[in-house]
Design a protein around this motif. Structure first.
Motif, PDB file in Angstrom:
ATOM      1  N   GLY A  20     -14.432  39.293 -20.398  1.00 45.07           N
ATOM      2  CA  GLY A  20     -14.962  37.941 -20.259  1.00 45.07           C
ATOM      3  C   GLY A  20     -14.098  37.047 -19.415  1.00 45.07           C
ATOM      4  O   GLY A  20     -13.450  37.481 -18.467  1.00 45.07           O
ATOM      5  N   LYS A  21     -14.064  35.790 -19.792  1.00 43.46           N
ATOM      6  CA  LYS A  21     -13.466  34.738 -18.971  1.00 43.46           C
ATOM      7  C   LYS A  21     -12.008  34.933 -18.607  1.00 43.46           C
ATOM      8  O   LYS A  21     -11.553  34.350 -17.632  1.00 43.46           O
ATOM      9  CB  LYS A  21     -13.662  33.378 -19.630  1.00 43.46           C
ATOM     10  CG  LYS A  21     -15.104  32.906 -19.583  1.00 43.46           C
ATOM     11  CD  LYS A  21     -15.222  31.516 -20.135  1.00 43.46           C
ATOM     12  CE  LYS A  21     -15.435  31.614 -21.609  1.00 43.46           C
ATOM     13  NZ  LYS A  21     -15.756  30.367 -22.261  1.00 43.46           N
ATOM     14  N   GLY A  24     -11.440  35.764 -15.066  1.00 40.68           N
ATOM     15  CA  GLY A  24     -11.578  34.692 -14.085  1.00 40.68           C
ATOM     16  C   GLY A  24     -10.675  33.507 -14.349  1.00 40.68           C
ATOM     17  O   GLY A  24     -10.900  32.428 -13.808  1.00 40.68           O
ATOM     18  N   GLY A  26     -10.546  31.648 -16.875  1.00 38.22           N
ATOM     19  CA  GLY A  26     -11.302  30.590 -17.537  1.00 38.22           C
ATOM     20  C   GLY A  26     -12.606  30.250 -16.836  1.00 38.22           C
ATOM     21  O   GLY A  26     -13.474  29.601 -17.414  1.00 38.22           O
ATOM     22  N   ILE A  27     -12.768  30.676 -15.596  1.00 38.11           N
ATOM     23  CA  ILE A  27     -14.031  30.462 -14.866  1.00 38.11           C
ATOM     24  C   ILE A  27     -15.078  31.413 -15.464  1.00 38.11           C
ATOM     25  O   ILE A  27     -14.765  32.535 -15.830  1.00 38.11           O
ATOM     26  CB  ILE A  27     -13.855  30.766 -13.358  1.00 38.11           C
ATOM     27  CG1 ILE A  27     -12.828  29.837 -12.717  1.00 38.11           C
ATOM     28  CG2 ILE A  27     -15.179  30.731 -12.611  1.00 38.11           C
ATOM     29  CD1 ILE A  27     -13.323  28.450 -12.414  1.00 38.11           C
ATOM     30  N   SER A  28     -16.306  30.975 -15.545  1.00 42.15           N
ATOM     31  CA  SER A  28     -17.373  31.808 -16.119  1.00 42.15           C
ATOM     32  C   SER A  28     -17.594  33.066 -15.293  1.00 42.15           C
ATOM     33  O   SER A  28     -17.996  33.000 -14.135  1.00 42.15           O
ATOM     34  CB  SER A  28     -18.679  31.008 -16.183  1.00 42.15           C
ATOM     35  OG  SER A  28     -18.539  29.935 -17.085  1.00 42.15           O
ATOM     36  N   ILE A  29     -17.267  34.186 -15.895  1.00 40.73           N
ATOM     37  CA  ILE A  29     -17.504  35.487 -15.267  1.00 40.73           C
ATOM     38  C   ILE A  29     -17.503  36.534 -16.364  1.00 40.73           C
ATOM     39  O   ILE A  29     -16.856  36.366 -17.396  1.00 40.73           O
ATOM     40  CB  ILE A  29     -16.437  35.830 -14.195  1.00 40.73           C
ATOM     41  CG1 ILE A  29     -16.820  37.093 -13.426  1.00 40.73           C
ATOM     42  CG2 ILE A  29     -15.055  35.945 -14.807  1.00 40.73           C
ATOM     43  CD1 ILE A  29     -15.948  37.369 -12.214  1.00 40.73           C
ATOM     44  N   GLY A  30     -18.231  37.571 -16.170  1.00 36.39           N
ATOM     45  CA  GLY A  30     -18.211  38.715 -17.062  1.00 36.39           C
ATOM     46  C   GLY A  30     -18.104  39.962 -16.216  1.00 36.39           C
ATOM     47  O   GLY A  30     -18.601  40.005 -15.094  1.00 36.39           O
ATOM     48  N   ALA A  72     -16.296  32.620  -8.644  1.00 36.72           N
ATOM     49  CA  ALA A  72     -15.935  33.463  -9.789  1.00 36.72           C
ATOM     50  C   ALA A  72     -15.174  34.704  -9.326  1.00 36.72           C
ATOM     51  O   ALA A  72     -14.191  35.110  -9.947  1.00 36.72           O
ATOM     52  CB  ALA A  72     -17.189  33.855 -10.572  1.00 36.72           C
TER      53      ALA A  72
END
Length: 126
Positions: A20-21, A24, A26-30, A72
């Motif tokens: 998860g984050k 990144g 803390g940036i939204s990415i999976g 991301a």
């Protein structure tokens, strides 16, 4: 919690893994990562966009808000390079600090008679 994730902590080799984050910063990415035999169903196998190659097998359609998003992906690249540069000490230090925090908070709860406790695993606490 560990540069190798849960697989390294528990000594397993998963067919698929999700991240998860943290990837990144803390940036939204999976991220979905795994063995070729399973990943090929998502991306069609080994091929490169823009050349003569193409998917070797049927591709499963999947989508997401930040799928292949340039920001991301740049954040993920920077985060992974940072984690690689810092090595295992980065996670070990964070885990140690989290363990200390949880212990101190539990002492306060106990001293104050608060009917709660802090539990932690690696750098996660509740």
């Amino acid at each position: 919690m560990h540069p190798g994730g849960a697989q390294a902590i528990f000594g397993i080799k998963a067919d698929l893994g999700t991240y998860g984050k943290v990837i990144g910063g803390g940036i939204s990415i999976g991220v979905i990562a795994g063995k070729k035999e399973y990943m090929d169903a998502l991306d069609g196998g080994t091929w490169a966009f823009g050349d003569e190659s193409g998917p070797e097998v049927g591709v499963t359609y999947f989508a997401g808000t930040f799928l292949r998003h340039p920001l991301a992906l740049a954040a993920a690249n920077a985060s992974l390079l940072y984690m690689k540069e810092k090595g295992a000490e980065l996670q070990e230090t964070l885990n140690t600090k989290t363990n200390y925090l949880a212990g101190e908070l539990n002492k306060i709860c106990l001293t104050q008679g608060a009917p709660c406790s802090i539990v932690s695993f690696g750098s996660l606490w509740k």
